[in-house]
Design a protein around this motif. Structure first.
Motif, short mmCIF file in Angstrom:
data_model
loop_
_atom_site.label_atom_id
_atom_site.label_comp_id
_atom_site.label_asym_id
_atom_site.label_seq_id
_atom_site.Cartn_x
_atom_site.Cartn_y
_atom_site.Cartn_z
N CYS A 181 0.68 7.84 7.91
CA CYS A 181 0.35 7.47 6.54
C CYS A 181 -0.95 8.18 6.17
O CYS A 181 -1.78 8.44 7.05
N THR A 182 -1.12 8.50 4.90
CA THR A 182 -2.36 9.12 4.43
C THR A 182 -2.89 8.34 3.23
O THR A 182 -2.15 8.06 2.28
N ASN A 183 -4.18 7.99 3.29
CA ASN A 183 -4.81 7.27 2.18
C ASN A 183 -6.33 7.41 2.30
O ASN A 183 -6.83 7.93 3.32
N SER A 184 -7.03 6.91 1.32
CA SER A 184 -8.50 6.91 1.34
C SER A 184 -9.01 5.63 2.01
O SER A 184 -8.25 4.68 2.20
N GLY A 200 0.82 -1.20 0.00
CA GLY A 200 0.00 0.00 0.00
C GLY A 200 0.85 1.24 0.00
O GLY A 200 2.07 1.19 -0.23
N PRO A 201 0.23 2.40 0.27
CA PRO A 201 0.99 3.65 0.33
C PRO A 201 2.07 3.59 1.40
O PRO A 201 1.91 2.94 2.43
N ARG A 257 -9.49 11.15 2.15
CA ARG A 257 -8.15 11.41 2.70
C ARG A 257 -8.19 11.22 4.21
O ARG A 257 -8.79 12.02 4.94
N CYS A 265 -2.32 1.02 4.43
CA CYS A 265 -1.17 1.79 4.91
C CYS A 265 -0.14 0.79 5.40
O CYS A 265 -0.45 -0.07 6.23
N SER A 292 4.41 4.42 4.46
CA SER A 292 4.24 5.06 5.77
C SER A 292 5.63 5.41 6.29
O SER A 292 6.62 4.83 5.86
N ILE A 338 -8.45 0.62 5.13
CA ILE A 338 -7.42 1.53 4.65
C ILE A 338 -6.13 0.76 4.42
O ILE A 338 -5.76 -0.09 5.23
#
Length: 327
Positions: free
Chosen positions: A233-236, A81-82, A217, A255, A84, A253
């Motif tokens: 971490c930032t994600n939808s 994932g995104p 967000r 992350c 972190s 989410i």
């Protein structure tokens, strides 16, 4: 989730004796104050604390990497994932410490704005009677380099020495699997040694219920394993409904590397980087106590049940004890 359900206060005290006789004299009880909490939760004991057993996956790959490089710079985590990264933390988010037998443990907790400025949020499985007992204390913005930058706040106790922790009765009755939709806990904190309440010292985030599952967000902050700093971490988020027979639907989410210890981490919507504050629309927990992998996390839906639980904690409403019949 049925309306009108009485929220249950899960009392956390007693349990197997700590490691030494000196520790036993410091256990939570009527004398559990900021001074005794500070004496009990030494810097060394906090640093040695581990995530509660059976909390979340202990590591993404099974091999723990250091929290910082030799120069002390944050290490960015890679995964599915995104990314972190470790950072210095936010004042209103920290570690909730639990003594269980001779072991010291923690989850992530955060200050929620409230009338008396003394309420924190974490996961139900971190504080239910089967997960922990003993001397409970919240340390905001803990890092290994600066263990208590804002002091220490004991979880308040009643006249019998029972910790003031609110968990929905259904979670206690149904357990971590069938009760997953109610895997949320609020606790009342006692004042710091100088008489100040947590929210007055570090600020707080606003509880936002009834907002649904999909947020474009979300800022996620938590304390993984024995890392020296928290992760951010930032994600939808999206809505997730299990197909394994577990009840309810959850916020989901992606992350990376939110391992054990991050249970209770707040999902912050409308996060303001200038003030470090946002609206709490979820917290890691729920389905499989927050998820079976460290790179994807889940939260119970923050609906009317969570709102009622929060209202009970703020008001100090005497709720049903664990083991009381579900209404």
């Amino acid at each position: 989730m049925a309306a009108g359900m009485v929220a249950g206060l899960v009392t956390v005290s007693g349990g197997a004796g700590p490691a030494t006789a000196a520790d036993a004299s410091e256990k939570a009880g009527p004398r559990w104050t900021a001074a005794t909490a500070r004496h009990f939760w030494t810097d060394r004991r906090m640093a040695a604390a581990k995530p509660l057993p059976e909390d979340r996956p202990s590591a993404r790959t099974g091999i723990r990497t250091p929290a910082t490089d030799p120069a002390g710079s944050p290490v960015r985590r890679a995964g599915t994932g995104p990314g972190s990264s470790h950072f210095g933390g936010l004042p209103m988010i920290g570690r909730m410490y639990v003594q269980r037998g001779s072991g010291s443990y923690f989850c992530t907790a955060s200050v929620i704005n409230s009338r008396h400025h003394n309420v924190v949020l974490t996961a139900g499985h971190c504080l239910d009677a089967r997960a922990g007992s003993g001397s409970l204390a919240f340390v905001p913005q803990w890092t290994a380099a600066t263990p208590r930058p804002h002091g220490i706040f004991p979880v308040a106790t009643d006249s019998r020495g029972l910790s003031e922790v609110w968990i929905d009765q259904r979670y206690y009755d149904r357990g971590h699997t069938k009760g997953a939709p109610w895997d949320v806990a609020f606790a009342q904190l006692g004042a710091r040694s100088d008489g100040k309440q947590a929210q007055d010292v570090v600020g707080g985030n606003t509880l936002a219920t009834g907002s649904g599952y999909a947020f474009p967000r979300i800022r996620l902050v938590g304390y993984p394993n024995t890392d020296h700093q928290p992760l951010t971490c930032t994600n939808s988020t999206t809505r997730f409904t299990p197909t394994d027979g577990a009840p309810g639907s959850y916020l989901k989410i992606a992350c990376n590397d939110y391992r054990s210890g991050t249970s209770g981490s707040p999902f912050l919507a409308n996060f303001d980087a200038r003030t470090g504050r946002g609206d709490v629309v979820g917290s890691i927990g729920g389905w499989k106590t927050g998820g079976p992998t460290a790179d994807v996390s889940y939260s119970p839906n923050f609906g009317s049940d969570v709102q009622r639980l929060y209202d009970a904690a703020v008001a100090g409403t005497p709720p049903a004890r664990p083991g009381a019949p579900t209404q």
